[in-house]
Design a protein around this motif. Structure first.
Motif, PDB file in Angstrom:
ATOM      1  N   ILE A  11      31.257  19.243  40.793  1.00  0.00           N
ATOM      2  CA  ILE A  11      31.275  20.546  40.265  1.00  0.00           C
ATOM      3  C   ILE A  11      32.241  21.482  40.967  1.00  0.00           C
ATOM      4  CG2 ILE A  11      29.185  20.921  41.481  1.00  0.00           C
ATOM      5  CD1 ILE A  11      28.420  22.875  39.461  1.00  0.00           C
ATOM      6  N   THR A  12      32.928  22.274  40.172  1.00  0.00           N
ATOM      7  CA  THR A  12      33.653  23.314  41.025  1.00  0.00           C
ATOM      8  C   THR A  12      33.452  24.627  40.205  1.00  0.00           C
ATOM      9  OG1 THR A  12      35.733  21.711  41.118  1.00  0.00           O
ATOM     10  CG2 THR A  12      36.235  23.841  41.268  1.00  0.00           C
ATOM     11  N   ALA A  13      32.793  25.382  41.140  1.00  0.00           N
ATOM     12  CA  ALA A  13      32.392  26.783  40.396  1.00  0.00           C
ATOM     13  C   ALA A  13      32.450  27.731  41.498  1.00  0.00           C
ATOM     14  CB  ALA A  13      30.958  26.426  40.027  1.00  0.00           C
ATOM     15  N   PRO A  36      34.797  33.779  43.734  1.00  0.00           N
ATOM     16  CA  PRO A  36      35.563  33.083  42.848  1.00  0.00           C
ATOM     17  C   PRO A  36      36.075  31.866  43.195  1.00  0.00           C
ATOM     18  CG  PRO A  36      36.240  35.538  43.003  1.00  0.00           C
ATOM     19  CD  PRO A  36      35.369  35.145  44.011  1.00  0.00           C
ATOM     20  N   VAL A  37      36.398  31.075  42.370  1.00  0.00           N
ATOM     21  CA  VAL A  37      36.795  29.455  42.686  1.00  0.00           C
ATOM     22  C   VAL A  37      38.193  29.819  43.294  1.00  0.00           C
ATOM     23  CG1 VAL A  37      37.590  27.434  41.745  1.00  0.00           C
ATOM     24  CG2 VAL A  37      35.654  28.538  40.672  1.00  0.00           C
ATOM     25  N   ASP A  38      38.298  28.762  44.528  1.00  0.00           N
ATOM     26  CA  ASP A  38      39.676  28.979  45.243  1.00  0.00           C
ATOM     27  C   ASP A  38      40.884  29.002  44.389  1.00  0.00           C
ATOM     28  OD1 ASP A  38      38.127  28.715  47.563  1.00  0.00           O
ATOM     29  OD2 ASP A  38      38.617  26.771  48.067  1.00  0.00           O
ATOM     30  N   ALA A  60      39.390  21.156  35.606  1.00  0.00           N
ATOM     31  CA  ALA A  60      38.772  20.004  35.214  1.00  0.00           C
ATOM     32  C   ALA A  60      38.878  18.680  35.944  1.00  0.00           C
ATOM     33  CB  ALA A  60      39.285  19.543  33.488  1.00  0.00           C
ATOM     34  N   LEU A  61      40.247  18.382  36.568  1.00  0.00           N
ATOM     35  CA  LEU A  61      40.163  17.334  37.289  1.00  0.00           C
ATOM     36  C   LEU A  61      39.513  17.440  38.727  1.00  0.00           C
ATOM     37  CD1 LEU A  61      42.077  16.517  34.926  1.00  0.00           C
ATOM     38  CD2 LEU A  61      43.720  15.907  36.569  1.00  0.00           C
ATOM     39  N   SER A  62      39.682  18.524  39.150  1.00  0.00           N
ATOM     40  CA  SER A  62      38.922  19.058  40.632  1.00  0.00           C
ATOM     41  C   SER A  62      37.340  18.486  40.505  1.00  0.00           C
ATOM     42  CB  SER A  62      38.932  20.345  40.976  1.00  0.00           C
ATOM     43  OG  SER A  62      38.406  21.202  40.372  1.00  0.00           O
TER      44      SER A  62
END
Lengths: 274, 404
Positions: A11-13, A36-38, A60-62
């Motif tokens: 998850i990247t959120a 916010p996301v980095d 998406a890839l992260s």
């Protein structure tokens, strides 16, 4: 009813860079900060491809690369899902199309396809496995979850026991402010399997009859996160798993997510391994 | 849970391309060798190229309650849906199975983005930088738009999704739909694809130097790029046992899906992903490559695509197989190509012919497989249809008139 085992979560959120951080946020919402996301995201793409890839692909890839080793992920069936795709790239191309000579960048053009993250992922992992990219507007998350579980259960799938599902959406550019409201970036990746080894949970999925209320989260801040992006509707599912540590293997909970008029019912049975 | 794997039949279908509106016009064009391509006259796009533009899209008015969906892509879909009694077939399926039991699986690459592109060209947008509130992003621009339009048009309630994997999109929908039917999530599925001309694809392919100034010449030794087209293809896919009285039945025998894992906009030079997709489709069909009578090539007429496709074919077929691309009639209809060419393949089986490689003057002498220079009348039982897209996304469909 279709079943699959959830093996891992990426998850990247906002304020969340991993499943471990997501679990903490879901267990202790009081300590969660919605930031916010980095700006800088790491991906396993070679440096030149990483530079060419757009933000939505990097997002998406992260998330995808958190779910396993390259070796594990290489053999997964792949499903990529997004409500809006890459509107940032669309915006750049359309601005160029409104200029004299219409100078469209070739790299931007190939980045504009809905399956760009899927293409970059296959290059990054050298995976030649079947990959699909789907959308069902704001039901994209549930439509792709269904697609993933269908692919795992169908008789045509004799080779692959695992499926990587990657769901992501960007914050659209300002031009779209009147058209679509997503205030935060969000990407979530799940590996789903026919195999229960080391699984986090068993999922049992069925299309509903429209009678059940959609699941929400009790914490205001997490509810704000859930509503900030069309893919964040996965959070009630992750919430059940994150908060199941003191539960037995007999425990289950049913979550209802948006899926057209009917809704989708997901029975989650967290699993223990010790 | 019990799984019932039953053969699937293309019980009804309709195709609209530059070569014609509906099945009969397309069939006549294929047999007569009359191309649908013309010199580019699309809007103010001053590109020296040929296009496959469908006549009569602009005159289509969507039904009153669906006017928010009015955009080139949905107008093309609506035009196509009115041909070949296809709407009747959908309504019959809805009546027989129930609105919840009919799924929708469509492919598109650019949906109705033309609407938004044109707003960007307006003075109002250029002064505000914001799309007006009346832009109908959901109903026109979003990639799901065409599936939502069809769902609303026929008041269907079954599962629905759009596959958008560039030029393999509407081939891959057959695989998705087959799995959904097998697992009992629906009884019938509307599959196919719709893609329409827009500035992004014309200028985008041009920026990649993939657009030919001349008419496209697939497999020609001097081929120099594609002609961009538009098209709509709709197929009703259902279990053969539910249509026992079908005339000249054609079945979905198998499909194969793969990734190149090579490059975003250029196929693997040895066709490794294309090979895998074909190989998988043949295995899934439980046939041998020698059972395939004809291959409808992806055949875009770019130097790289046609060459790698021939190399992939050489790995799959130990004996030469008759091949042609039908893009000389339609242009490359991108996200609709898989559906359009599945229907063309079905017409070849039902009408016993294999179309020539239209516009090809001299077949590339380096190719290993025979390119059809003339249309052949011959019984055709099994056809493979290839579709390869950006991102290295490949799909091969196998259609046939027998089940075993």
């Amino acid at each position: 009813m279709l079943t699959a085992y959830l093996k891992s979560v990426g998850i990247t959120a906002p304020g969340i860079k991993s499943w471990s951080e997501a679990r903490t946020a879901l267990q202790c919402p009081d300590q969660y900060i919605l930031s916010p996301v980095d700006k800088k995201l790491e991906t396993l793409l070679p440096a030149n491809e990483h530079r060419r890839a757009t933000r939505v692909t990097q997002l998406a890839l992260s998330a995808a690369q958190q779910t396993g080793t390259q070796e594990e992920l290489n053999q997964c069936l792949q499903i990529f899902s997004s409500c809006n795709g890459d509107l940032t790239t669309f915006n750049q191309i359309s601005l160029a199309l409104a200029m004299d000579g219409r100078p469209v960048s070739p790299t931007r053009f190939h980045n504009s396809v809905h399956n760009a993250p899927s293409g970059y992922w296959s290059i990054a992992t050298q995976s030649q496995t079947a990959s699909t990219s789907i959308t069902a507007y704001t039901d994209s998350l549930t439509a792709s979850l269904l697609e993933a579980i269908v692919q795992l259960n169908a008789s045509d799938n004799k080779q692959h026991r695992d499926c990587l599902l990657v769901c992501y959406d960007e914050v659209p550019p300002q031009a779209f402010d009147s058209q679509f409201n997503a205030t935060e970036e969000f990407a979530c990746a799940l590996t789903l399997s026919q195999n229960s080894n080391n699984a986090l949970a068993k999922l049992e999925i069925s299309v509903g009859d429209g009678s059940k209320a959609l699941s929400t989260l009790s914490s205001d801040i997490l509810e704000q996160l859930r509503l900030s992006n069309p893919q964040a509707i996965i959070l009630p599912v992750l919430n059940v798993i994150a908060n199941s540590e003191d539960k037995t293997n007999l425990y289950s909970e049913t979550i209802t997510l948006p899926y057209f008029e009917q809704g989708m019912n997901i029975i989650i049975r967290p699993l223990k391994h010790d | 849970m019990t799984i019932s794997s039953s053969p699937l039949i293309l019980s009804h279908f309709t195709v609209t391309t530059a070569a014609g509106c509906g099945n009969q016009e397309n069939l006549d064009a294929l047999k007569n060798g009359s191309t649908g391509l013309r010199k580019n006259n699309f809007l103010d796009a001053e590109l020296d190229t040929w296009i496959g533009r469908v006549e009569g899209i602009e005159e289509q008015n969507l039904p009153n309650d669906l006017t928010n969906y009015q955009c080139r892509n949905n107008q093309l879909a609506y035009l196509a849906l009115q041909q070949d009694d296809f709407s009747l077939a959908i309504n019959n399926a809805k009546q027989n199975y129930g609105a919840h039991r009919v799924g929708i699986f469509l492919g598109t690459s650019t949906s109705g983005i033309l609407s938004t592109e044109l707003i960007y060209q307006t003075e109002l947008f250029q002064s505000t930088g914001i799309l007006p509130g009346s832009s109908h992003f959901r109903e026109q621009h979003n990639s799901f738009s065409v599936a939502e339009f069809v769902r609303n048009l026929y008041q269907l309630k079954g599962p629905a999704q759009v596959v958008s994997t560039a030029c393999s999109s509407s081939a891959k929908v057959f695989a998705s739909a087959a799995r959904y039917i097998e697992l009992g999530l629906c009884d019938a599925a509307i599959v196919g694809g719709v893609d329409s001309l827009c500035l992004t694809t014309l200028y985008g392919f041009n920026s990649l130097e993939l657009v030919a100034p001349d008419i496209c010449r697939p497999a020609d030794k001097n081929r120099n790029g594609l002609s961009i087209g538009e098209g709509a293809a709709f197929i009703l896919l259902e279990k053969a046992e539910r249509q026992p009285d079908q005339q000249s039945p054609v079945y979905l025998r198998g499909y194969g899906e793969s990734s190149d894992a090579y490059h975003m906009s250029s196929p693997h030079p040895e066709g490794r992903g294309a090979f895998q997709a074909m190989q998988q489709a043949i295995e899934r069909s439980e046939i041998n490559s020698s059972d395939i009578d004809y291959v409808n090539l992806h055949g875009t007429a770019t130097p790289v695509n046609d060459q790698m496709e021939d190399k992939a074919l050489a790995q799959v077929f130990s004996l030469p197989v008759a091949c042609s691309s039908t893009k000389g009639w339609t242009g490359h209809t991108l996200g609709a190509a898989g559906g359009v060419e599945a229907i063309y393949s079905t017409l070849c089986i039902q009408h016993n012919f294999m179309p020539q490689s239209l516009n090809t003057l001299t077949p590339d002498p380096t190719f290993t497989q025979p390119i059809l220079e003339k249309t052949l009348s011959s019984s055709v039982h099994t056809v493979a249809s290839n579709s390869f897209g950006f991102g290295g996304n490949n799909c091969c469909l196998i259609l046939g008139d027998n089940i075993c």
